[in-house]
Design a protein around this motif. Sequence first.
Motif, PDB file in Angstrom:
ATOM      1  N   GLY A  38       0.597  -1.269  -0.152  1.00 40.17           N
ATOM      2  CA  GLY A  38      -0.340  -0.132  -0.280  1.00 40.17           C
ATOM      3  C   GLY A  38       1.293   1.631  -0.020  1.00 40.17           C
ATOM      4  N   THR A  57      -3.375  10.964  -2.647  1.00 39.55           N
ATOM      5  CA  THR A  57      -3.948  10.274  -4.007  1.00 39.55           C
ATOM      6  C   THR A  57      -3.060  10.305  -5.010  1.00 39.55           C
ATOM      7  OG1 THR A  57      -6.250  10.119  -3.737  1.00 39.55           O
ATOM      8  CG2 THR A  57      -5.705   9.098  -6.040  1.00 39.55           C
ATOM      9  N   LEU A  81      -5.678  -2.909  -8.786  1.00 41.41           N
ATOM     10  CA  LEU A  81      -5.561  -1.675  -7.901  1.00 41.41           C
ATOM     11  C   LEU A  81      -6.285  -1.786  -6.508  1.00 41.41           C
ATOM     12  CD1 LEU A  81      -5.705   1.411  -9.426  1.00 41.41           C
ATOM     13  CD2 LEU A  81      -3.844   0.578  -8.510  1.00 41.41           C
ATOM     14  N   ARG A  82      -5.652  -1.909  -5.077  1.00 38.96           N
ATOM     15  CA  ARG A  82      -6.906  -2.280  -4.167  1.00 38.96           C
ATOM     16  C   ARG A  82      -6.913  -0.645  -3.092  1.00 38.96           C
ATOM     17  NH1 ARG A  82      -5.417  -6.549  -5.479  1.00 38.96           N
ATOM     18  NH2 ARG A  82      -3.154  -7.241  -4.649  1.00 38.96           N
ATOM     19  N   LEU A  83      -8.070   0.272  -3.177  1.00 35.54           N
ATOM     20  CA  LEU A  83      -7.660   1.440  -2.318  1.00 35.54           C
ATOM     21  C   LEU A  83      -8.364   1.228  -0.995  1.00 35.54           C
ATOM     22  CD1 LEU A  83      -9.130   1.521  -5.975  1.00 35.54           C
ATOM     23  CD2 LEU A  83      -8.193   3.819  -5.109  1.00 35.54           C
ATOM     24  N   ALA A 111     -10.102  -3.185 -10.145  1.00 34.33           N
ATOM     25  CA  ALA A 111      -9.795  -2.097  -8.629  1.00 34.33           C
ATOM     26  C   ALA A 111     -10.877  -2.563  -7.881  1.00 34.33           C
ATOM     27  CB  ALA A 111     -10.441  -0.884  -9.909  1.00 34.33           C
ATOM     28  N   TRP A 113     -12.651  -1.644  -4.162  1.00 38.34           N
ATOM     29  CA  TRP A 113     -12.252   0.127  -3.237  1.00 38.34           C
ATOM     30  C   TRP A 113     -12.810  -0.578  -1.537  1.00 38.34           C
ATOM     31  CZ3 TRP A 113     -12.674   5.153  -4.933  1.00 38.34           C
ATOM     32  CH2 TRP A 113     -11.898   5.403  -6.155  1.00 38.34           C
ATOM     33  N   ILE A 126      -5.852   7.354   1.932  1.00 35.19           N
ATOM     34  CA  ILE A 126      -6.060   6.452   1.791  1.00 35.19           C
ATOM     35  C   ILE A 126      -5.027   6.140   1.144  1.00 35.19           C
ATOM     36  CG2 ILE A 126      -5.153   8.528  -0.507  1.00 35.19           C
ATOM     37  CD1 ILE A 126      -6.841   6.089  -2.449  1.00 35.19           C
ATOM     38  N   ILE A 128      -3.046   2.860  -1.679  1.00 33.29           N
ATOM     39  CA  ILE A 128      -3.135   2.343  -2.905  1.00 33.29           C
ATOM     40  C   ILE A 128      -2.115   0.877  -2.312  1.00 33.29           C
ATOM     41  CG2 ILE A 128      -3.397   2.015  -5.236  1.00 33.29           C
ATOM     42  CD1 ILE A 128      -4.188   5.579  -4.842  1.00 33.29           C
TER      43      ILE A 128
END
Length: 140
Positions: A38, A57, A81-83, A111, A113, A126, A128
């Motif tokens: 992350g 971000t 992506l993992r947000l 992605a 979220w 955040i 990511i």
Amino acid sequence: MSRVRREPINPADLPDTLADGYSQAVMVQGGQRVLISGQVGVDAQSLLAGPDLAEQTEAALDNLERLLTSLGGDLSRVAMLRLYLAEFARYEQPVVVEVLRQRFPVAPPAASWLIVHGLAEPEWLIAIEAEAVLPEPVAG
């Protein structure tokens, strides 16, 4: 060098996630899979990029891009992506969508979220994570 094929999948009978800056799925063949921790909105000295979600971000994606560049890749190699968005920033998601659309204008990654209670530092809004696929190195 092996060829890497990265194909976004966006069936017409599923919601249009391209408008939100990501694909429903990405099929990848060949290459080396890279799992990226992350990334948060701080600079190389661990200083916060700014108090707002847009700045954080952008900085998190800058960090992701620098990491990929150090490995010979770029953001176009990101498949997933993992947000993780802090609870108190959940209603600011359109800001994140706009940044993703700018950074991934063509063939965006898949992605997920997630809204989380908080991140490791209270000012972080955040984090990511990413999965990317890079070409196999040339044997030499």
